[in-house]
Scaffold this motif. Structure first.
Motif, PDB file in Angstrom:
ATOM      1  N   HIS B 101      33.121 110.590 -33.703  1.00 35.44           N
ATOM      2  CA  HIS B 101      32.847 109.324 -34.383  1.00 35.44           C
ATOM      3  C   HIS B 101      33.739 108.174 -33.915  1.00 35.44           C
ATOM      4  N   THR B 102      34.792 108.480 -33.169  1.00 31.05           N
ATOM      5  CA  THR B 102      35.640 107.389 -32.673  1.00 31.05           C
ATOM      6  C   THR B 102      35.557 107.204 -31.158  1.00 31.05           C
ATOM      7  N   HIS B 103      34.723 108.005 -30.476  1.00 32.46           N
ATOM      8  CA  HIS B 103      34.579 107.827 -29.019  1.00 32.46           C
ATOM      9  C   HIS B 103      34.235 106.381 -28.662  1.00 32.46           C
ATOM     10  N   ALA B 104      33.203 105.871 -29.343  1.00 30.03           N
ATOM     11  CA  ALA B 104      32.628 104.600 -28.898  1.00 30.03           C
ATOM     12  C   ALA B 104      33.602 103.437 -29.034  1.00 30.03           C
ATOM     13  N   VAL B 105      34.241 103.321 -30.203  1.00 35.27           N
ATOM     14  CA  VAL B 105      35.128 102.162 -30.397  1.00 35.27           C
ATOM     15  C   VAL B 105      36.278 102.183 -29.399  1.00 35.27           C
ATOM     16  N   ILE B 106      36.784 103.361 -29.122  1.00 31.95           N
ATOM     17  CA  ILE B 106      37.926 103.461 -28.210  1.00 31.95           C
ATOM     18  C   ILE B 106      37.491 103.188 -26.766  1.00 31.95           C
ATOM     19  N   ALA B 107      36.387 103.820 -26.379  1.00 28.46           N
ATOM     20  CA  ALA B 107      35.898 103.629 -25.002  1.00 28.46           C
ATOM     21  C   ALA B 107      35.520 102.171 -24.774  1.00 28.46           C
ATOM     22  N   MET B 108      34.916 101.567 -25.780  1.00 27.67           N
ATOM     23  CA  MET B 108      34.506 100.171 -25.635  1.00 27.67           C
ATOM     24  C   MET B 108      35.717  99.268 -25.455  1.00 27.67           C
ATOM     25  N   ALA B 109      36.729  99.466 -26.296  1.00 29.42           N
ATOM     26  CA  ALA B 109      37.943  98.648 -26.196  1.00 29.42           C
ATOM     27  C   ALA B 109      38.596  98.831 -24.826  1.00 29.42           C
ATOM     28  N   ALA B 110      38.630 100.071 -24.353  1.00 33.59           N
ATOM     29  CA  ALA B 110      39.258 100.338 -23.057  1.00 33.59           C
ATOM     30  C   ALA B 110      38.481  99.677 -21.928  1.00 33.59           C
ATOM     31  N   MET B 111      37.173  99.804 -21.967  1.00 33.41           N
ATOM     32  CA  MET B 111      36.363  99.205 -20.894  1.00 33.41           C
ATOM     33  C   MET B 111      36.488  97.690 -20.902  1.00 33.41           C
ATOM     34  N   LYS B 112      36.486  97.123 -22.105  1.00 28.65           N
ATOM     35  CA  LYS B 112      36.608  95.667 -22.193  1.00 28.65           C
ATOM     36  C   LYS B 112      37.975  95.198 -21.705  1.00 28.65           C
ATOM     37  N   ALA B 113      38.965  96.087 -21.774  1.00 30.35           N
ATOM     38  CA  ALA B 113      40.287  95.765 -21.229  1.00 30.35           C
ATOM     39  C   ALA B 113      40.350  96.091 -19.737  1.00 30.35           C
ATOM     40  N   GLY B 114      39.209  96.450 -19.159  1.00 30.35           N
ATOM     41  CA  GLY B 114      39.143  96.712 -17.718  1.00 30.35           C
ATOM     42  C   GLY B 114      39.649  98.084 -17.310  1.00 30.35           C
ATOM     43  N   LYS B 115      39.722  99.001 -18.266  1.00 27.65           N
ATOM     44  CA  LYS B 115      40.207 100.349 -17.934  1.00 27.65           C
ATOM     45  C   LYS B 115      39.031 101.257 -17.580  1.00 27.65           C
ATOM     46  N   HIS B 116      39.280 102.157 -16.650  1.00 26.17           N
ATOM     47  CA  HIS B 116      38.311 103.220 -16.376  1.00 26.17           C
ATOM     48  C   HIS B 116      38.357 104.204 -17.543  1.00 26.17           C
ATOM     49  N   VAL B 117      37.253 104.830 -17.797  1.00 26.90           N
ATOM     50  CA  VAL B 117      37.248 105.758 -18.946  1.00 26.90           C
ATOM     51  C   VAL B 117      36.616 107.109 -18.614  1.00 26.90           C
ATOM     52  N   TYR B 118      37.249 108.113 -19.155  1.00 25.47           N
ATOM     53  CA  TYR B 118      36.733 109.496 -19.123  1.00 25.47           C
ATOM     54  C   TYR B 118      36.560 109.857 -20.590  1.00 25.47           C
ATOM     55  N   VAL B 119      35.313 110.060 -21.032  1.00 24.98           N
ATOM     56  CA  VAL B 119      35.053 110.281 -22.457  1.00 24.98           C
ATOM     57  C   VAL B 119      34.491 111.678 -22.666  1.00 24.98           C
ATOM     58  N   GLN B 120      35.094 112.379 -23.594  1.00 25.72           N
ATOM     59  CA  GLN B 120      34.586 113.720 -23.891  1.00 25.72           C
ATOM     60  C   GLN B 120      33.133 113.659 -24.362  1.00 25.72           C
ATOM     61  N   LYS B 121      32.457 114.775 -24.218  1.00 22.91           N
ATOM     62  CA  LYS B 121      31.066 114.856 -24.652  1.00 22.91           C
ATOM     63  C   LYS B 121      31.018 115.199 -26.135  1.00 22.91           C
ATOM     64  N   PRO B 122      30.001 114.813 -26.863  1.00 18.66           N
ATOM     65  CA  PRO B 122      28.984 113.855 -26.437  1.00 18.66           C
ATOM     66  C   PRO B 122      29.616 112.472 -26.291  1.00 18.66           C
ATOM     67  N   LEU B 123      29.061 111.672 -25.429  1.00 17.28           N
ATOM     68  CA  LEU B 123      29.648 110.370 -25.133  1.00 17.28           C
ATOM     69  C   LEU B 123      29.963 109.610 -26.429  1.00 17.28           C
ATOM     70  N   THR B 124      29.037 109.667 -27.388  1.00 21.03           N
ATOM     71  CA  THR B 124      29.206 108.906 -28.628  1.00 21.03           C
ATOM     72  C   THR B 124      28.647 109.681 -29.816  1.00 21.03           C
ATOM     73  N   TRP B 125      28.825 109.109 -30.980  1.00 20.56           N
ATOM     74  CA  TRP B 125      28.299 109.695 -32.216  1.00 20.56           C
ATOM     75  C   TRP B 125      26.855 109.244 -32.463  1.00 20.56           C
ATOM     76  N   SER B 126      26.533 107.984 -32.054  1.00 22.57           N
ATOM     77  CA  SER B 126      25.168 107.493 -32.297  1.00 22.57           C
ATOM     78  C   SER B 126      24.494 107.075 -30.992  1.00 22.57           C
ATOM     79  N   ILE B 127      23.175 107.031 -31.056  1.00 26.90           N
ATOM     80  CA  ILE B 127      22.389 106.631 -29.888  1.00 26.90           C
ATOM     81  C   ILE B 127      22.707 105.185 -29.513  1.00 26.90           C
ATOM     82  N   ASP B 128      22.804 104.351 -30.529  1.00 31.82           N
ATOM     83  CA  ASP B 128      23.105 102.940 -30.291  1.00 31.82           C
ATOM     84  C   ASP B 128      24.435 102.785 -29.553  1.00 31.82           C
ATOM     85  N   GLU B 129      25.411 103.569 -29.940  1.00 33.11           N
ATOM     86  CA  GLU B 129      26.713 103.504 -29.270  1.00 33.11           C
ATOM     87  C   GLU B 129      26.600 103.941 -27.808  1.00 33.11           C
ATOM     88  N   ALA B 130      25.815 104.978 -27.562  1.00 30.48           N
ATOM     89  CA  ALA B 130      25.663 105.456 -26.181  1.00 30.48           C
ATOM     90  C   ALA B 130      25.024 104.367 -25.314  1.00 30.48           C
TER      91      ALA B 130
END
Lengths: 468, 436
Positions: B101-130
């Motif tokens: 449930h916290t994959h998306a918010v963290i990955a989004m913040a990291a990407m927006k800060a220009g960081k590369h991301v490796y996210v555990q599966k499933p990528l997100t909790w919701s389809i919209d987040e994916a």
């Protein structure tokens, strides 16, 4: 005994005999009226039967009521639970009441013609067998027995003692199952190679561990008798009333409860007997914070899929019969119109027959059969109704047995049919207890040929003091 | 391979540095890696990242995380990933291994800060987040990878090559299963409210999900069963097990999905509705349309102990493994990566490898991402692939919350067209203070 001949001449009787002719092919019905065989204790139709009920407080109440309503005498009632029994005892003030069926049969042996057995599954066989050996006619609730071996023994004993038998799968007396047979035999959907059947059961807890608390046995309850031939364990309301179905030592799960109804049209229409193999997959339940499985081999699983394979029979090809329970369903056939529910909304379950030329769906008891899509049903020219009907259909199931007890033809779900049927149903539990393995089955020998462990449950050892 | 892979899911094949993306390091330089959620699966990802600089570690539970903190004494320690991203500017890539449930918010913040991301599966909790993470990855051009490490393995490549070369003809039916959950599902919300351990920041563990009292029934690990936090057996394992079908059969969006749940009773005639957790066992049936020269295919998922029918060709003494997949083609059947019966597999001549291999296979999945972070080709399970795969998996999760109903799916518009209320489960409203 000669009195029975009158009924034989009725129109109804002639059509019944035609029915039985085709039914013989299906499941080796006994077609000769039992009085011809010189069976014990057949009464003429003019006389009343004296009936006793074992397990009167549960399902037995309804069975007893319908026999009483048919005009028969209810002479003795038995239940190990006085409180449950009392409700029924009050309805038949003339009936003697007992806790121990052995005592009842012994004491009343000269007063009883016929016995209804409606106890939990684990005591069907011992109660029915004692009655049969005393020459009493038997109406036994479904499943006929908890194990394959017991079903075989009862079937053989009924044949040997020439008593009239009926299993309490009342749908077998209904209209729906007859329509299914007639349509399939008239080639409505071509050869059937695949059947899917399902139920919403269990509607009681399964996949659970044995309770650890030991509350006192309720007043008026004889727990030792309730346990009967099964291994002793302390009383708990997790077993009685009703919830015994879940427990391997006492019940036969969702499959045993409902397949004797739901698979009945498949068994009859497809002329099934013994499968050649069975395999099951079962849901697992995890304890608290995880890693430990709950209820394994203690109860039947919360949900399961059982897959039977039957060999080719009398011009019918090999067929796979798949059973689903606990909320799991077969795939929705594409012929079922969007929005139309499986089994047309029957909550208890249903059957989907997949033929080479079409599909047929019905509800529990074979009720409400329809070809799908509905357009095909509307176009279908129904064959003549060749199978004789039972008066009052499913509600006439007890009367169907009563008539047989009075020298009429064998009841429609007599043990020659319902014995092998029960064997096949409950052998699915061998797979349930040994999931994921392909179990090859020698039906005649009652043996899994490729897995010794699975044979454990073909026959359960009885507690000391109990014999079949 | 590149051609095929592009066709499959639009892999980016141009080396990153050519595109002038943000923060791609030269191959000679070490990456500065941060990890959020280190006490569980993150620990394993970190172990495989030891060739890089591990510069920051973040976990809301410092007791659960303590051994991992101790293993990397040079890394800065954080409880709040937002603070970590704010304070520590030297990070190149972030590994995210928190509960779903916290994959998306963290990955989004990291990407927006220009960081590369490796996210555990499933990528997100919701389809919209994916969907949103995939879009953001595309915009920010960071290197992405989902932690379905099997995607770097040999087995999935061999399977694709076999199916693409016609080993079993056209595939119309796939079965995939797992024996999970290994944790309790089909249960009710605990009523007791033990105190939050002093070492745990429960507010941040809850993150964007609706607030509720702390209970060890959720953390650690057992959050997977809870609707608000996890994605059940399917979410846990679908990204591994359906990965094969998704790649080999070039699946894309399904047209419909329908699930059945094992329903539990605690009292006679009273079934426990799965309002809190996923069910003990389920079957999920997906229908995929024809794709190119591939015919429509039905994919059936089983979990919680349920398994598909044994294929007729499977030797009778064999049983199906705890997890696996069966591909049924016009000309043959593949069970768990091998044609059945085994005699047929022995006679079969595998096609020459056409898909490039990842060095060390599944064990090289992190390295495959590091290479992308240094400007190499996109990692093999980058979000252009892993986003749509996760959407398919999570659509099954949605179906599991509305069992018994056929849900018709408009993938491009991310909409269930025939059961309006089901669309509430495609996304969720975040708790105040949280946004994507």
């Amino acid at each position: 005994m000669n009195n029975g001949k009158d009924s034989k001449k009725s129109k109804n009787e002639i059509s019944r005999r035609q029915l039985l002719g085709s039914a013989v092919a299906a499941g080796a019905f006994t077609i000769v009226p039992s009085y011809v065989l010189g069976a014990n204790g057949q009464k003429p139709p003019s006389e009343k039967l004296n009936i006793a009920t074992i397990g009167a407080g549960g399902m037995g109440r309804g069975n007893t009521r319908r026999c009483a309503d048919a005009g028969e005498n209810i002479v003795a009632l038995c239940d190990v639970d006085e409180k449950k029994g009392a409700l029924v005892y009050a309805e038949y003030p003339k009936a003697k009441t007992y806790k121990d069926f052995r005592k009842m049969l012994e004491m009343e042996k000269n007063n009883i013609d016929a016995v209804i057995v409606a106890t939990p599954d684990h005591t069907h066989a011992v109660a029915a067998m004692m009655a049969i050996k005393m020459g009493k006619h038997v109406y036994c609730q479904k499943p006929m027995t908890r194990t394959v071996y017991e079903a075989r023994m009862l079937t053989e004993a009924a044949r040997e003692h020439k008593v009239v038998t009926q299993m309490g799968n009342q749908g077998h007396s209904g209209e729906g199952i007859r329509l299914v047979c007639e349509w399939i035999w008239a080639d409505a959907i071509g050869p059937v190679r695949e059947v899917h059947a399902w139920t919403n059961r269990p509607v009681w807890a399964q996949g659970i561990d044995r309770p650890k608390d030991t509350p006192p046995v309720p007043e008026g309850m004889d727990w030792d008798l309730w346990i009967g031939p099964s291994p002793m364990r302390p009383y708990n309301p997790a077993y009685h009333p009703f919830a015994w179905r879940a427990w391997v030592d006492f019940g036969s799960g969702a499959l045993g409860d409902m397949a004797c109804h739901i698979l009945d049209p498949a068994f009859w229409a497809l002329k099934l007997k013994y499968p050649v193999s069975v395999e099951a997959s079962t849901s697992t339940r995890m304890a608290g914070t995880g890693w430990d499985k709950v209820g394994v081999r203690e109860t039947y699983p919360q949900a399961s899929i059982v897959r039977y394979k039957f060999p080719a029979r009398e011009g019918m090809p090999e067929v796979k019969v798949n059973w689903y329970d606990g909320g799991i369903m077969p795939a929705r056939p594409e012929e079922l119109e969007p929005g139309r529910r499986m089994a047309f909304g029957d909550p208890d379950g249903g059957v989907l027959f997949v033929g080479d030329k079409g599909k047929l769906m019905c509800g529990c008891y074979g009720s409400n059969p329809r070809l799908i899509p509905e357009k095909k049903m509307e176009e279908y020219k129904r064959p003549a109704k060749t199978l004789p009907r039972v008066d009052e259909g499913t509600d006439g199931h007890e009367k169907n047995w009563i008539e047989a007890c009075k020298g009429g033809p064998a009841a429609d779900s007599n043990f020659e049919y319902s014995g092998p049927f029960t064997e096949t149903v409950v052998m699915g539990n061998l797979a349930m207890l040994n999931p994921y393995e392909l179990l090859e089955w020698d039906g005649e020998k009652m043996k899994v040929t490729n897995n010794d462990k699975a044979n454990e449950f073909v026959k359960s050892p009885y507690r000391e003091g109990w014999v079949l | 391979m590149a051609g095929a892979a592009t066709a499959v899911a639009g892999f980016t094949i141009v080396p990153r540095h050519v595109l002038g993306g943000v923060g791609f390091k030269a191959p000679s330089e070490k990456l500065n890696i941060a990890c959020v959620g280190i006490g569980g699966q993150g620990k394993e990802n970190l172990r495989k990242s030891e060739g890089e600089n591990i510069v920051a570690l973040c976990d809301v539970d410092w007791e659960f995380a303590a051994p991992v903190f101790a293993a990397y004494p040079n890394a800065k320690k954080y409880k709040d990933y937002r603070k970590m991203l704010e304070e520590q500017k030297d990070i190149d890539g972030v590994i995210i291994a928190t509960p779903d449930h916290t994959h998306a918010v963290i990955a989004m913040a990291a990407m927006k800060a220009g960081k590369h991301v490796y996210v555990q599966k499933p990528l997100t909790w919701s389809i919209d987040e994916a969907r949103k993470l995939t879009e953001t990855a595309r915009q920010t051009k960071v290197a992405t990878q989902m932690g379905n490490q099997g995607h770097s393995g040999e087995e999935i490549r061999v399977l694709c090559e076999m199916i693409w070369s016609g080993a079993i003809g056209k595939v119309r039916e796939v079965h995939a299963w797992t024996d999970r959950p290994y944790w309790a599902q089909g249960i009710l919300r605990p009523t007791e409210t033990p105190p939050v351990p002093a070492t745990l920041d429960w507010e941040n563990w809850i993150g964007p999900a609706p607030s509720r009292a702390y209970n060890p029934a959720y953390h650690p690990f057992v959050w997977r069963g809870w609707l608000d936090f996890g994605t059940g057996s399917l979410g846990d394992m679908g990204c591994h097990i359906m990965d094969h079908a998704f790649w080999a059969l070039k699946l894309g969006h399904p047209t419909s999905v329908q699930a059945d749940n094992a329903l539990r009773c605690v009292k006679m005639w009273e079934k426990v509705e799965n309002k809190e957790t996923y069910p003990d066992a389920s079957i999920v049936r997906y229908e995929f349309p024809a794709r190119g020269d591939m015919p429509p295919v039905r994919l059936t998922w089983y979990d919680g102990g349920l398994k598909p029918p044994r294929p007729a060709e499977l030797e009778k003494e064999r049983t199906l493994s705890g997890s696996g997949a069966i591909f049924i083609g016009d000309k043959g059947t593949i069970v768990e990566g091998r044609i059945v019966p085994e005699t047929k597999m022995q006679e079969y001549k595998k096609p020459a490898p056409s898909i490039p291999r990842v060095k060390e296979g599944a064990d090289g999945h992190e390295q495959n991402w590091f290479d992308a972070c240094r400007g190499g080709p996109a990692a093999c399970s980058n979000f252009e692939y892993a986003g749509p795969l996760t959407e398919v998996v999570l659509l099954g999760t949605v179906a599991n919350r509305i069992p018994g109903k056929v849900l018709e799916w408009d993938g491009p518009n991310m909409k269930i067209t025939n059961v309006p209320e089901a669309n509430d489960l495609i996304s969720r409203k975040y708790r105040a203070g949280w946004s994507l």
